[in-house]
Design a protein around this motif. Structure first.
Motif, PDB file in Angstrom:
ATOM      1  N   ARG A  43      -7.730  -1.505  -1.981  1.00 14.75           N
ATOM      2  CA  ARG A  43      -8.218  -1.375  -0.675  1.00 14.75           C
ATOM      3  C   ARG A  43      -8.064  -2.834   0.165  1.00 14.75           C
ATOM      4  NH1 ARG A  43      -7.582   3.171  -2.322  1.00 14.75           N
ATOM      5  NH2 ARG A  43      -8.752   4.890  -1.373  1.00 14.75           N
TER       6      ARG A  43
ATOM      7  N   ASN B 252      -5.150   8.220  -5.965  1.00 12.01           N
ATOM      8  CA  ASN B 252      -5.346   7.616  -4.502  1.00 12.01           C
ATOM      9  C   ASN B 252      -6.594   6.672  -4.659  1.00 12.01           C
ATOM     10  OD1 ASN B 252      -4.918   7.426  -1.493  1.00 12.01           O
ATOM     11  ND2 ASN B 252      -7.052   8.432  -1.415  1.00 12.01           N
TER      12      ASN B 252
ATOM     13  N   ARG C 130      -6.098   3.025  -5.525  1.00 11.65           N
ATOM     14  CA  ARG C 130      -5.415   1.956  -4.827  1.00 11.65           C
ATOM     15  C   ARG C 130      -6.025   0.980  -4.181  1.00 11.65           C
ATOM     16  NH1 ARG C 130      -4.254   3.248   0.194  1.00 11.65           N
ATOM     17  NH2 ARG C 130      -5.484   4.890   0.533  1.00 11.65           N
TER      18      ARG C 130
ATOM     19  N   ASP D 254       0.695  -1.051  -0.007  1.00 13.66           N
ATOM     20  CA  ASP D 254       0.021  -0.131   0.078  1.00 13.66           C
ATOM     21  C   ASP D 254       0.905   1.242   0.070  1.00 13.66           C
ATOM     22  OD1 ASP D 254      -2.743   1.306   0.096  1.00 13.66           O
ATOM     23  OD2 ASP D 254      -2.110   1.956   2.175  1.00 13.66           O
ATOM     24  N   GLU D 255       1.860   1.159   0.788  1.00 15.49           N
ATOM     25  CA  GLU D 255       2.770   2.315   0.865  1.00 15.49           C
ATOM     26  C   GLU D 255       3.303   2.475  -0.551  1.00 15.49           C
ATOM     27  OE1 GLU D 255       4.699   5.839   2.057  1.00 15.49           O
ATOM     28  OE2 GLU D 255       3.029   4.522   3.228  1.00 15.49           O
TER      29      GLU D 255
ATOM     30  N   THR E 159      -6.334  -2.706   3.646  1.00 15.94           N
ATOM     31  CA  THR E 159      -5.594  -1.456   3.974  1.00 15.94           C
ATOM     32  C   THR E 159      -6.622  -0.768   4.301  1.00 15.94           C
ATOM     33  OG1 THR E 159      -5.935  -0.962   1.738  1.00 15.94           O
ATOM     34  CG2 THR E 159      -3.647  -1.761   2.432  1.00 15.94           C
TER      35      THR E 159
ATOM     36  N   CYS F  36       2.124   1.726  -3.420  1.00 15.90           N
ATOM     37  CA  CYS F  36       1.269   2.604  -4.307  1.00 15.90           C
ATOM     38  C   CYS F  36       1.089   3.902  -4.078  1.00 15.90           C
ATOM     39  CB  CYS F  36       0.145   1.879  -4.031  1.00 15.90           C
ATOM     40  SG  CYS F  36      -0.262   0.255  -4.858  1.00 15.90           S
ATOM     41  N   ARG F  37       1.033   4.290  -2.641  1.00 19.46           N
ATOM     42  CA  ARG F  37       0.962   5.737  -2.286  1.00 19.46           C
ATOM     43  C   ARG F  37       2.160   6.495  -2.791  1.00 19.46           C
ATOM     44  NH1 ARG F  37      -2.481   6.849   2.277  1.00 19.46           N
ATOM     45  NH2 ARG F  37      -3.356   4.929   3.162  1.00 19.46           N
ATOM     46  N   THR F  38       3.181   6.070  -2.941  1.00 13.96           N
ATOM     47  CA  THR F  38       4.454   6.897  -3.391  1.00 13.96           C
ATOM     48  C   THR F  38       4.812   6.737  -4.786  1.00 13.96           C
ATOM     49  OG1 THR F  38       5.925   5.046  -2.775  1.00 13.96           O
ATOM     50  CG2 THR F  38       5.504   6.761  -1.018  1.00 13.96           C
TER      51      THR F  38
END
Length: 524
Positions: free
Chosen positions: A482, A477, A480, A467-468, A520, A470-472
């Motif tokens: 879930r 958003n 992403r 998940d991190e 997540t 994908c966030r970076t």
């Protein structure tokens, strides 16, 4: 335009002593193969098959299968190749729908043929002493005609006759027949040669099944350039690598899954692969991670992303797949493409640059089919105003390059947003712990659908780490995942396409660990 029988004769006359086909201990030159093709064509005629009749063939990629394909081209018989893993009911449908009176099969497909009610009403030609056959393939080849006709067959078909009828996978109902004429098939093979920059004498692995458009194209393309077709009956990465080294394979045309298998094979690092100068892939998008690994491992002169279908062999081609990862390039040399809005009923409802829509292709192209076999209902859905509505989604970027984002049916609608699985898969594939990934939308009371990533891990990794990642990344958003589900394998079709419907319905094997499913923060 020449028919395919005359097309094969070109290679026999140009290069009679050149190696043409390899299958284990069987190695035939063009003149030797031509003689066998003649004997098989004579045998088919002895069964009462005439020009325009359909012949069902349920075989793996073996020399007999390739020979039957060419024998049908000479005799004017329409070959109907069927997946050798087909179930009895699938075979029943194909036999009845095609109106076939003869089935040719082998032990690998015997259970389906023996169990098929429709097959019991046909003449059954068996290989390798298979159970249930009414005649053996050896007996078929032993049939003699008067004079030298059996050894030197002359083309009985024209360019306008049907050559082959491929059946679509039928993931949403009964499979549909796609009849293709000699001129369609030859145009597609010529385009394949041109777009892959094949030279005379290229050598390829006959891996992609000959019941699939990719396999047929490899077979025909090699004959156009006096090339060599090395049969791979059943996919095995170790055997494929051995064949690459032994026969000096120069070009590969595979689905991404098989490239993944080659690179993962323990023998890869010690196999001589320097003869390979051209890579091509089709059938499914290649994620960014695998694209980079293939480019680094093979260092090809040409790396082609080919996008097409049974109906219209080439939609688009990108001859430099690593330059713009994910791009399927631009329309092929025989094709016109458009992107129309997702709800379009007309070929003129064009989407804007960058807007995701449905990909359509003009049926006036030389490679395009003319309609499904006895399926006016399917034609009404897919053909409008002379254009074929593919059911695939995609968009054109500012440069005019095509990006294929999935299927209309695969689109995830979460919180009112349209989300393409391919975008998310491309990002996650770049994580070093992700071996394979597939993304689907699962039902959710609040969002309608929630984005779920199914991951086959190459090493330990937690959902929070993914998940991190994908966030970076550049992933917006709302796209992403879930939820992350770790699985032993991603379900695929026999030609390597991800079977998202199986993931959606729970048909998968989760990893045997407590952290097989991790969620997540849905609200983040």
């Amino acid at each position: 335009m020449l028919d395919l029988g005359r097309t094969f004769l070109q290679s026999v006359e140009r290069n009679p002593n050149a190696l043409a086909i390899v299958d284990g201990d069987v190695e035939l030159t063009y003149s030797q193969w031509y003689a066998r093709i003649g004997r098989v064509a004579a045998g088919l005629r002895s069964l009462g098959l005439e020009r325009g009749d359909r012949l069902i063939v349920v075989l793996q990629n073996r020399w007999e299968m390739a020979t039957l394909h060419w024998a049908c081209q000479f005799a004017g018989i329409v070959i109907v190749p069927v997946n050798w893993r087909a179930k009895p009911e699938e075979l029943d449908h194909t036999i009845i729908d095609a109106g076939a009176r003869v089935v040719i099969y082998e032990p690998a497909s015997a259970d389906a043929v023996i169990t098929s009610e429709a097959a019991r009403t046909t003449t059954r030609i068996g290989l390798d002493d298979v159970e249930g056959a009414t005649r053996s393939f050896e007996q078929l080849m032993a049939t003699q005609e008067q004079g030298a006709a059996a050894l030197a067959p002359q083309p009985a078909a024209s360019a306008d006759d049907y050559s082959v009828m491929l059946y679509t996978s039928g993931t949403t109902g009964l499979a549909k027949g796609v009849p293709r004429r000699h001129r369609h098939e030859r145009a597609a093979a010529l385009a394949h040669v041109a777009q892959n920059l094949y030279r005379r004498g290229e050598r390829t692995l006959g891996v992609m099944p000959l019941y699939h458009t990719m396999g047929v194209r490899s077979l025909l393309a090699m004959a156009l350039i006096d090339g060599v077709f090395v049969c791979v009956r059943r996919w095995n990465a170790s055997f494929a690598l051995h064949s690459i080294a032994k026969y000096g394979i120069t070009c590969l045309y595979l689905v991404p899954t098989l490239y993944h298998d080659l690179l993962a094979a323990p023998e890869f690092a010690r196999t001589e692969i320097g003869s390979i100068t051209k890579l091509g892939f089709a059938g499914a998008p290649m994620n960014d991670g695998l694209l980079k690994r293939c480019s680094a491992a093979f260092r090809p002169e040409l790396f082609v992303n080919h996008y097409g279908s049974s109906e219209v062999y080439t939609f688009s081609v990108d001859q430099d797949a690593t330059k713009k990862p994910g791009s399927a390039g631009r329309a092929g040399i025989n094709t016109r493409l458009r992107i129309v809005t997702l709800d379009a009923s007309s070929s003129g409802a064009l989407a804007r640059t960058g807007e995701e829509g449905q990909i359509i292709a003009e049926l006036a192209g030389d490679e395009a089919f003319e309609g499904y076999w006895k399926r006016p209902d399917a034609n009404a859905r897919a053909i409008r105003e002379g254009w074929y509505f593919t059911g695939d989604t995609g968009y054109l970027d500012a440069d005019g390059d095509l990006y294929v984002t999935g299927r209309v049916d695969d689109m995830i609608i979460s919180g009112g947003e349209n989300i393409s699985p391919v975008d998310i898969e491309s990002i996650l594939s770049l994580h070093p712990a992700v071996d394979e990934v597939a993304v689907v939308g699962l039902k959710d009371e609040r969002w309608g659908q929630r984005v779920v990533a199914f991951i086959k891990r190459s090493c330990a990794v937690e959902a929070t780490a993914l998940d991190e990642f994908c966030r970076t990344s550049d992933l917006v958003n709302f796209k992403r995942p879930r939820e992350y589900i770790f699985v032993n394998a991603i379900p695929k079709s026999p030609v390597g396409k991800i079977l998202r419907r199986k993931l959606s319905s729970g048909e998968y094997a989760p990893e045997n660990s407590a952290d097989g499913v991790e969620e997540t923060d849905k609200n983040a």
